[in-house]
Design an enzyme around this catalytic site. Structure first.
Site, short mmCIF file in Angstrom:
data_model
loop_
_atom_site.label_atom_id
_atom_site.label_comp_id
_atom_site.label_asym_id
_atom_site.label_seq_id
_atom_site.Cartn_x
_atom_site.Cartn_y
_atom_site.Cartn_z
N GLY A 183 -11.64 5.51 -6.93
CA GLY A 183 -10.31 5.69 -7.49
C GLY A 183 -9.71 4.42 -8.04
N ARG A 184 -10.21 3.27 -7.59
CA ARG A 184 -9.70 2.00 -8.13
C ARG A 184 -10.79 0.95 -8.14
NH1 ARG A 184 -6.45 -0.71 -3.25
NH2 ARG A 184 -7.62 0.24 -1.57
N LYS A 186 -12.34 -4.28 -8.09
CA LYS A 186 -11.46 -3.44 -7.28
C LYS A 186 -10.02 -3.74 -7.68
CE LYS A 186 -10.41 -2.07 -2.52
NZ LYS A 186 -10.75 -2.26 -1.09
N ASP A 217 -2.64 4.75 -8.88
CA ASP A 217 -2.65 4.01 -10.14
C ASP A 217 -3.91 3.19 -10.35
OD1 ASP A 217 -2.32 1.88 -8.39
OD2 ASP A 217 -0.19 1.61 -8.85
N GLY A 218 -4.81 3.18 -9.36
CA GLY A 218 -6.06 2.45 -9.52
C GLY A 218 -5.94 0.95 -9.40
N ARG A 220 -22.43 5.35 -0.92
CA ARG A 220 -21.89 5.70 0.41
C ARG A 220 -22.44 7.06 0.84
NH1 ARG A 220 -16.67 3.47 -0.60
NH2 ARG A 220 -16.88 1.95 -2.26
N ASP A 244 -16.83 8.30 3.40
CA ASP A 244 -16.83 7.68 2.07
C ASP A 244 -16.73 6.17 2.16
OD1 ASP A 244 -14.11 8.62 2.95
OD2 ASP A 244 -13.47 7.33 1.31
N ASN A 245 -16.56 5.64 3.38
CA ASN A 245 -16.54 4.18 3.59
C ASN A 245 -17.78 3.71 4.35
OD1 ASN A 245 -14.04 3.95 2.34
ND2 ASN A 245 -12.91 4.19 4.25
N ASP A 268 -15.58 -1.70 2.00
CA ASP A 268 -14.18 -1.27 1.89
C ASP A 268 -13.29 -1.88 2.98
OD1 ASP A 268 -14.75 0.10 -0.35
OD2 ASP A 268 -14.67 2.09 0.54
#
Length: 522
Positions: free
Chosen positions: A104-105, A124, A136-137, A201, A271-272, A281
């Site tokens: 997402g970012r 990142k 907003d990324g 991941r 997802d991490n 992350d």
């Protein structure tokens, strides 16, 4: 471009892409990634670079002074002949399936080969992607400093981790609600360039399994084995089984290092979880100050404490269950997967005991070691005792003498004035047992200390230290970032000139935002 990188992209050339090139929020199916361009920033500035990562990529300090370096690693320019992308993945968040998540970012710039190693460069905080959902990324300076410093510090602690190349300011203001309490404020925008052999991941595989897209799942698994686990053999049912076992072993090794140094990830969602067993992350992580198996740094997890320090190895197992479920369609046999997970459970117990033995200077096995360690952990948690300081001081234990006082470890107590006679007696009894156990070891005190000091760091990136660097950076002062970067390159060395950082968390930091609890806001 003013410098050269040996670009050898594979991920976005060998895997299925999202045919939609519009940067709009959407569900992406049958694709491993979407092409995306970083957002141009207002007034970029590189405020720190990792000399080690520069070298690893074949770059020099001189290269960082170029306009191209500034623009590329703040998202304002794209490397020649490359196609940046964001990955598609899903994940279980706090035990619940969250569906599609994705980068997402984070935007992957390119893959670099240097000295027979492969590095993916990833920005990142470089703007929106199709996976940004309602965000907003972007990223802010405080979280970017924490990620930049910690990923490099973890590497020098010997913990498997992603790395960081650069830390930059975007020149933009980013709106964030730090405590999620309805009081958002503008903060300095920042971008970190992260590096890793891969950012894959568990969730990259889970998303396809959840959609019963076994064709794309197989393509991705085969790609992963070919490029990261080729030593397991060519893709086959047997190789897939070996693959899950290998991921489990790497993940176990990673989490045991976390436990050894007192690191708490804070948000161990699938997802991490790196498919390579890397710490990935760096969000609401934290370091144990007082030794407490129940501590978590994550405000979101403060009620249930799912990701607390003491449960991290068990959460790895839970996540491996989910990975095994995701890969089941390629194997279609339950028994070998169950065997792998059962073995992991047993390995966890053995690995933890071995790790704790090393922390207290025991290098042979004894049937009473588990009781000795359990008793120690009970005492440590009864009375607020600093983890890092205690284990470092324990190396100075004189096995020929057990004194009546606690002068050896007194520096580790947060409230020394509350040490009662009962507490002193508990410690005395433990030290007597410890002394007796050391007699079974072949190393003398000096030799034992030397080895223990390679296991127990003297310096870690304590939460309040990171916050001090953040506070200074917000004023435009970056000296503390450099000081901590250099300090944490040698966390096991005495470094007497930096003795002030071998100290307990100051009282002002006990409940300060950023020093005790953190949110996922970044």
């Amino acid at each position: 471009m003013d410098f050269k990188l040996n670009i050898q992209d594979k991920f976005n050339k060998e895997l299925p892409e999202d045919p939609n090139t519009e940067n709009s929020r959407r569900q992406v199916t049958k694709a491993c990634f979407s092409y995306v361009t970083p957002k141009k920033t207002a007034k970029p500035q590189i405020i720190h670079t990792s000399s080690e990562m520069l070298s690893a990529l074949g770059l020099t300090k001189e290269d960082t002074k170029s306009t191209s370096f500034l623009n590329i690693f703040t998202g304002n320019e794209i490397l020649p002949n490359t196609n940046p992308y964001a990955m598609c993945y899903g994940g279980y968040q706090f035990g619940n399936w969250a569906g599609q998540l994705g980068d997402g970012r984070a935007i992957n710039l390119a893959e670099i080969e240097q000295d027979n190693k492969n590095w993916v460069l990833q920005l990142k905080g470089a703007g929106e992607t199709p996976y940004s959902r309602t965000a907003d990324g972007l990223a802010v300076l405080r979280s970017s400093i924490r990620e930049y410093l910690c990923s490099e510090a973890m590497h020098h602690l010997g913990v498997p981790t992603t790395r960081a190349l650069s830390l930059g300011l975007s020149g933009d203001q980013v709106l964030r609600d730090v405590l999620y309490n309805g009081n958002p404020e503008y903060e300095k925008g920042a971008i970190v360039c992260r590096a890793a052999p891969s950012f894959l991941r568990f969730g990259n595989y889970e998303i396809f399994a959840s959609r019963q897209d076994n064709s794309t799942l197989k393509i991705l698994v085969d790609y992963t084995i070919k490029n990261h686990y080729s030593y397991l053999g060519k893709p086959s049912k047997e190789t897939y089984i070996k693959f899950i076992k290998e991921v489990g072993d790497k993940s176990l090794d990673m989490v045991m290092h976390w436990q050894r140094v007192g690191f708490v990830h804070g948000v161990m969602n699938t997802d991490n979880m790196s498919i390579l067993g890397l710490t990935i992350d760096y969000g609401p992580y934290g370091w144990l100050e007082g030794y407490d198996h129940g501590w978590t740094p994550n405000t979101t997890d403060n009620t249930n404490k799912r990701y607390r320090y003491g449960t991290q190895p068990q959460i790895i197992l839970w996540n491996l269950y989910k990975l095994a479920n995701a890969l089941y369609p390629l194997i279609e046999e339950v028994e070998p997967l169950e065997d792998i997970l059962m073995v992991y459970r047993k390995k966890t117990e053995d690995s933890y005991l071995k790790m704790m033995r090393s922390k207290i200077g025991l290098f042979t096995e004894d049937k009473n070691d588990t009781l000795l360690i359990d008793t120690l952990e009970t005492i440590l948690q009864k009375y607020e005792t600093d983890m890092t300081i205690f284990f470092r001081l324990l190396a100075n234990f004189d096995s020929s003498v057990v004194t009546e006082d606690l002068s050896l470890i007194s520096k580790a107590f947060y409230t020394p004035n509350q040490i009662t006679d009962t507490i002193k007696e508990e410690w005395k009894q433990w030290f007597l047992k410890y002394q007796k156990r050391l007699l079974k070891e072949s190393l003398n005190d000096g030799e034992r200390k030397k080895v223990m000091n390679t296991v127990n760091p003297k310096y870690v990136l304590r939460n309040y230290m990171a916050q001090l660097a953040i506070d200074e950076a917000n004023k435009g002062k970056y000296e503390l970032i450099e000081e901590f970067y250099q300090l944490l390159k040698k966390p096991y060395d005495e470094q007497p000139e930096s003795e002030k950082w071998f100290a307990k968390r100051p009282e002002w930091a006990r409940n300060k935002v950023g020093c005790s609890m953190l949110s996922c806001s970044s």
